[in-house]
Write an enzyme that holds these catalytic residues in place. Structure first.
Site, short mmCIF file in Angstrom:
data_model
loop_
_atom_site.label_atom_id
_atom_site.label_comp_id
_atom_site.label_asym_id
_atom_site.label_seq_id
_atom_site.Cartn_x
_atom_site.Cartn_y
_atom_site.Cartn_z
N LYS A 1 -64.29 -1.99 34.00
CA LYS A 1 -63.89 -1.37 32.65
C LYS A 1 -63.82 -2.46 31.61
O LYS A 1 -64.24 -2.15 30.55
CB LYS A 1 -62.97 -0.26 32.75
N ASP B 1 -62.75 9.93 33.13
CA ASP B 1 -63.48 10.73 34.14
C ASP B 1 -63.73 12.26 33.57
O ASP B 1 -64.67 12.99 34.30
CB ASP B 1 -62.72 10.73 35.45
N GLY C 1 -63.82 20.23 39.13
CA GLY C 1 -62.63 19.17 39.00
C GLY C 1 -62.41 18.74 37.74
O GLY C 1 -62.84 19.30 36.86
N TYR D 1 -48.15 -20.89 16.81
CA TYR D 1 -47.01 -20.64 17.29
C TYR D 1 -45.85 -21.01 16.37
O TYR D 1 -46.05 -20.94 15.28
CB TYR D 1 -46.95 -21.23 18.75
N GLU E 1 -57.78 6.18 33.35
CA GLU E 1 -58.98 6.13 34.52
C GLU E 1 -58.79 6.14 36.00
O GLU E 1 -57.46 5.85 36.35
CB GLU E 1 -59.46 4.57 34.23
N ASN F 1 -73.58 11.11 42.84
CA ASN F 1 -74.51 10.11 42.95
C ASN F 1 -73.71 9.16 43.98
O ASN F 1 -72.44 8.96 43.99
CB ASN F 1 -74.17 9.14 41.59
#
Length: 440
Positions: free
Chosen positions: A167, A235, A269, A112, A209, A347
């Site tokens: 994730k 996706d 989709g 720092y 996501e 699934n």
């Protein structure tokens, strides 16, 4: 294509006699329960205590399984039902942690003030140095609006946080990347794009996501065009990469040439359209699809695919079938044509069970239990970050799919997701293609 599953752990006591565990497994299976891990808690002289994890449809189904086990008799009974999944999430699954221990004032001055000011000056004079002197180059924002969380749908970003944390854990464990969840309280494409643009300088990449269709398409395309760092909607493209690898493995096992086959996609989709585009980019000449939504059908036409009027027509005319509808039992046995390859990826309940498809004449059949995005996205981003790529391209994604295939053991569809080799191989392949592209 993931959907929700009801998971619980059963603490079961059985007399220490051979065959009793098999009786318990039979009782679970008779009510369609899926056994996961089995841990032996105690082995006594007269009885054995085990912790058995199961997956089932819902709480009613769980109660049916518990009753079936208790009905076996002979000293077999369920002591308790526990929720180990909920316990594992207590306090969250991630935290920010420093890489250096501060044990002296000298350490503090380096990490720092005043020492850090020197690093700030270096970056001010040459902003590219932030890649070397900060964690930006190893950080990915995991961005969601909570509109398409697993199979739960639009439950909001806060309810989706456990998925984003998961994730982040996978990024860390499989690729050494810091994944930072970003929860957005808007789904408006303009607002999402502007928000991500304003924060992107703190990250080396953006993973979109669980953002629903159709606004996910616009958001991704605009961010890819407007940001100088890799952007990927998992996706869509993560699913497509692992699906391409699965199709190639199936073709390899059956002696089919993918580029010469007619491929049918059931469901257009986010995942279905991305799979179709990936297969066409790979070299599939005839890509056909069906969907009830006209907007989805039109998107396939725009990318060069052929839209058919019915599921029956698709099943009659295609050599390879991929289904991502979430509708269990959608494909009837009588629709299966002899010699077809069928990947019913919803699934836990596939459009057709693999054993049913094989009995009906399919040359190869699999469901979505093995087609897991974790095989793709950690290595894809690791390779992109290593190469300092500005975008994730189809050649990079195809290289990732081929790396998955090359890592697959004979007889398997894809590698085990816990195999560290697959993630390293995907990263290396993506980095290599990215470097080749940037050097042109």
């Amino acid at each position: 294509m993931e959907q929700t599953q009801f998971m619980r752990n059963l603490i079961i006591e059985t007399p220490s006699v051979p065959g009793n565990l098999a009786k318990v497994a039979t009782a679970i299976g008779q009510w369609q329960g899926d056994i996961g891990d089995i841990q032996t808690i105690k082995v006594g002289t007269l009885s054995t205590l085990r912790d058995i994890s199961i997956q089932c449809k819902d709480e009613e189904n769980l109660n049916q399984i518990v009753d079936a086990i208790n009905a076996i008799g002979g000293g077999i009974h369920v002591h308790a039902v526990t929720d180990d999944v909920l316990q594992a999430h207590e306090g969250g699954k991630i935290r920010m942690k420093g890489r250096f221990e501060i044990r002296s004032l000298g350490d503090l001055r380096k990490v720092y003030t005043p020492g850090v000011a020197n690093v700030c000056e270096v970056i001010k004079n040459d902003p590219t140095q932030a890649f070397y002197f900060t964690g930006i180059s190893n950080s990915v924002a995991i961005v969601t609006d909570g509109t398409a969380i697993l199979g739960l749908g639009n439950i909001g970003p806060v309810a989706g946080m456990p998925v984003m944390e998961g994730k982040a854990v996978l990024f860390d464990q499989f690729a050494g990347i810091s994944g930072i969840p970003i929860l957005l309280d808007t789904s408006d494409p303009d607002e999402v794009v502007e928000t991500v643009k304003h924060i992107h300088q703190g990250f080396g990449g953006i993973l979109l996501e669980d953002i629903g269709s159709p606004h996910c398409f616009e958001i991704e395309e605009r961010l890819k065009a407007e940001l100088p760092i890799p952007v990927m909607h998992d996706d869509q493209h993560g699913t497509a990469v692992v699906t391409l690898a699965s199709v190639l493995s199936a073709c390899k096992q059956t002696g089919v040439e993918l580029s010469h086959s007619v491929v049918g996609q059931i469901g257009l989709g986010a995942a279905g359209l991305a799979i179709s585009r990936m297969l066409m980019e790979y070299g599939v000449q005839e890509m056909r699809g069906v969907d009830r939504d006209e907007a989805a059908r039109e998107r396939l036409r725009q990318f060069g695919g052929t839209v058919l009027d019915s599921l029956e027509e698709l099943m009659e005319t295609c050599d390879i079938i991929v289904a991502t509808t979430g509708v269990a039992g959608l494909i009837k046995p009588q629709m299966v044509r002899k010699g077809q390859i069928i990947l019913a990826l919803s699934n836990p309940n596939a459009e057709i069970k693999p054993e049913v498809a094989l009995d009906a004449g399919a040359a190869f059949a699999a469901d979505g239990r093995q087609v897991n995005n974790v095989l793709g996205f950690p290595g894809i981003f690791r390779g992109a970050l290593n190469a300092r790529a500005k975008e994730i391209t189809y050649p990079m994604l195809i290289a990732a799919a081929l790396a998955i295939v090359e890592t697959t053991k004979p007889g398997d569809l894809v590698p085990h997701p816990l195999d560290p080799t697959v993630h390293q191989n995907v990263a290396d392949a993506v980095e290599r293609v990215a470097n080749q592209t940037q050097s042109l």
